[in-house]
Scaffold this motif. Structure first.
Motif, mmCIF file in Angstrom:
data_model
loop_
_atom_site.group_PDB
_atom_site.id
_atom_site.type_symbol
_atom_site.label_atom_id
_atom_site.label_comp_id
_atom_site.label_asym_id
_atom_site.label_seq_id
_atom_site.Cartn_x
_atom_site.Cartn_y
_atom_site.Cartn_z
ATOM 1 N N MET A 1 53.777 61.161 36.051
ATOM 2 C CA MET A 1 54.676 60.047 36.213
ATOM 3 C C MET A 1 54.123 58.851 35.443
ATOM 4 N N PRO A 2 54.780 58.408 34.393
ATOM 5 C CA PRO A 2 54.280 57.296 33.590
ATOM 6 C C PRO A 2 54.381 55.972 34.341
ATOM 7 N N ILE A 3 53.481 55.076 33.988
ATOM 8 C CA ILE A 3 53.466 53.744 34.597
ATOM 9 C C ILE A 3 54.547 52.891 33.941
ATOM 10 N N SER A 4 55.312 52.214 34.752
ATOM 11 C CA SER A 4 56.394 51.374 34.273
ATOM 12 C C SER A 4 55.842 50.220 33.428
ATOM 13 N N LYS A 5 56.574 49.856 32.389
ATOM 14 C CA LYS A 5 56.167 48.738 31.538
ATOM 15 C C LYS A 5 56.137 47.431 32.326
ATOM 16 N N LYS A 6 56.875 47.401 33.408
ATOM 17 C CA LYS A 6 56.926 46.214 34.259
ATOM 18 C C LYS A 6 55.551 45.908 34.857
ATOM 19 N N TYR A 7 54.794 46.948 35.209
ATOM 20 C CA TYR A 7 53.506 46.770 35.873
ATOM 21 C C TYR A 7 52.327 46.731 34.900
ATOM 22 N N MET A 8 52.554 47.057 33.653
ATOM 23 C CA MET A 8 51.472 47.147 32.686
ATOM 24 C C MET A 8 50.694 45.833 32.515
ATOM 25 N N PRO A 9 51.350 44.653 32.421
ATOM 26 C CA PRO A 9 50.563 43.413 32.286
ATOM 27 C C PRO A 9 49.633 43.167 33.474
ATOM 28 N N GLN A 10 50.105 43.450 34.693
ATOM 29 C CA GLN A 10 49.261 43.252 35.876
ATOM 30 C C GLN A 10 48.083 44.223 35.876
ATOM 31 N N ILE A 11 48.316 45.462 35.471
ATOM 32 C CA ILE A 11 47.242 46.449 35.422
ATOM 33 C C ILE A 11 46.202 46.046 34.381
ATOM 34 N N LEU A 12 46.663 45.609 33.209
ATOM 35 C CA LEU A 12 45.731 45.177 32.166
ATOM 36 C C LEU A 12 44.942 43.948 32.600
ATOM 37 N N PHE A 13 45.610 43.010 33.270
ATOM 38 C CA PHE A 13 44.914 41.826 33.772
ATOM 39 C C PHE A 13 43.844 42.225 34.783
ATOM 40 N N THR A 14 44.168 43.141 35.680
ATOM 41 C CA THR A 14 43.214 43.608 36.683
ATOM 42 C C THR A 14 42.016 44.255 36.022
ATOM 43 N N LEU A 15 42.255 45.092 35.031
ATOM 44 C CA LEU A 15 41.153 45.750 34.328
ATOM 45 C C LEU A 15 40.278 44.743 33.588
ATOM 46 N N LYS A 16 40.894 43.741 32.974
ATOM 47 C CA LYS A 16 40.118 42.703 32.286
ATOM 48 C C LYS A 16 39.264 41.920 33.283
ATOM 49 N N CYS A 17 39.854 41.600 34.417
ATOM 50 C CA CYS A 17 39.139 40.869 35.456
ATOM 51 C C CYS A 17 37.920 41.661 35.940
ATOM 52 N N LEU A 18 38.133 42.929 36.179
ATOM 53 C CA LEU A 18 37.031 43.779 36.624
ATOM 54 C C LEU A 18 35.971 43.908 35.538
ATOM 55 N N LEU A 19 36.394 44.040 34.292
ATOM 56 C CA LEU A 19 35.441 44.143 33.186
ATOM 57 C C LEU A 19 34.574 42.877 33.114
ATOM 58 N N PHE A 20 35.189 41.714 33.191
ATOM 59 C CA PHE A 20 34.416 40.471 33.161
ATOM 60 C C PHE A 20 33.497 40.360 34.377
ATOM 61 N N SER A 21 33.931 40.851 35.518
ATOM 62 C CA SER A 21 33.070 40.838 36.707
ATOM 63 C C SER A 21 31.845 41.717 36.494
ATOM 64 N N TYR A 22 32.037 42.858 35.865
ATOM 65 C CA TYR A 22 30.901 43.744 35.603
ATOM 66 C C TYR A 22 30.003 43.210 34.506
ATOM 67 N N ILE A 23 30.554 42.488 33.550
ATOM 68 C CA ILE A 23 29.717 41.823 32.542
ATOM 69 C C ILE A 23 28.874 40.745 33.229
ATOM 70 N N LEU A 24 29.493 39.980 34.122
ATOM 71 C CA LEU A 24 28.764 38.981 34.904
ATOM 72 C C LEU A 24 27.669 39.650 35.736
ATOM 73 N N THR A 25 27.996 40.746 36.371
ATOM 74 C CA THR A 25 27.019 41.489 37.170
ATOM 75 C C THR A 25 25.843 41.925 36.304
ATOM 76 N N GLY A 26 26.149 42.498 35.141
ATOM 77 C CA GLY A 26 25.087 42.962 34.252
ATOM 78 C C GLY A 26 24.185 41.830 33.803
ATOM 79 N N GLY A 27 24.775 40.707 33.429
ATOM 80 C CA GLY A 27 23.978 39.562 33.009
ATOM 81 C C GLY A 27 23.089 39.032 34.119
ATOM 82 N N LEU A 28 23.651 38.913 35.308
ATOM 83 C CA LEU A 28 22.861 38.415 36.437
ATOM 84 C C LEU A 28 21.770 39.404 36.853
ATOM 85 N N LEU A 29 22.052 40.703 36.744
ATOM 86 C CA LEU A 29 21.024 41.693 37.067
ATOM 87 C C LEU A 29 19.901 41.684 36.029
ATOM 88 N N LEU A 30 20.246 41.430 34.759
ATOM 89 C CA LEU A 30 19.201 41.285 33.739
ATOM 90 C C LEU A 30 18.333 40.059 34.018
#
Length: 124
Positions: A1-30
């Motif tokens: 079942m493909p993901i609707s184009k309607k939800y794609m911006p929210q999914i991409l935003f969520t993934l970007k947010c999580l990616l930046f959180s993990y970059i922050l985590t990595g920097g602080l752990l270093l």
């Protein structure tokens, strides 16, 4: 079942947010590793700092998500904290090649990540 184009911006935003959180985590752990090397911190201090880093990163994700959504900020912040913790859990299971034990530390860390995300969402 493909993901609707309607939800794609929210999914991409969520993934970007999580990616930046993990970059922050990595920097602080270093930074923590450098402090451990230079200052010879105790195990108790390092464990507390790791938990604080997790809470700060989930707070960041919740804050940014709350700013973006504008409504139900606490819910979206808590969801980001839960996603952040879930990914940490999966990575831990893969790296250790075993299912982590569900101890009180596990539950406490999960609640702190969800709570940090929720607080970030509420304060956004």
């Amino acid at each position: 079942m493909p993901i609707s184009k309607k939800y794609m911006p929210q999914i991409l935003f969520t993934l970007k947010c999580l990616l930046f959180s993990y970059i922050l985590t990595g920097g602080l752990l270093l930074l923590l590793a450098l402090l451990l090397y230079k200052l010879h911190l105790s195990e108790k201090a390092v464990n507390a700092a790791i938990i604080l880093i997790y809470v700060a990163a989930s707070f960041f994700a919740g804050f940014v998500t709350g700013k973006k959504t504008g409504t139900k900020k606490f819910f979206w912040g808590a969801a980001m904290g839960a996603l952040y913790f879930a990914i940490l859990f999966v990575i831990s299971a893969v790296v250790n090649r075993s299912f982590p034990q569900l101890s009180s530390d596990f539950t406490t860390t999960m609640l702190l990540c969800v709570g940090g995300g929720m607080l970030g969402g509420m304060l956004s």
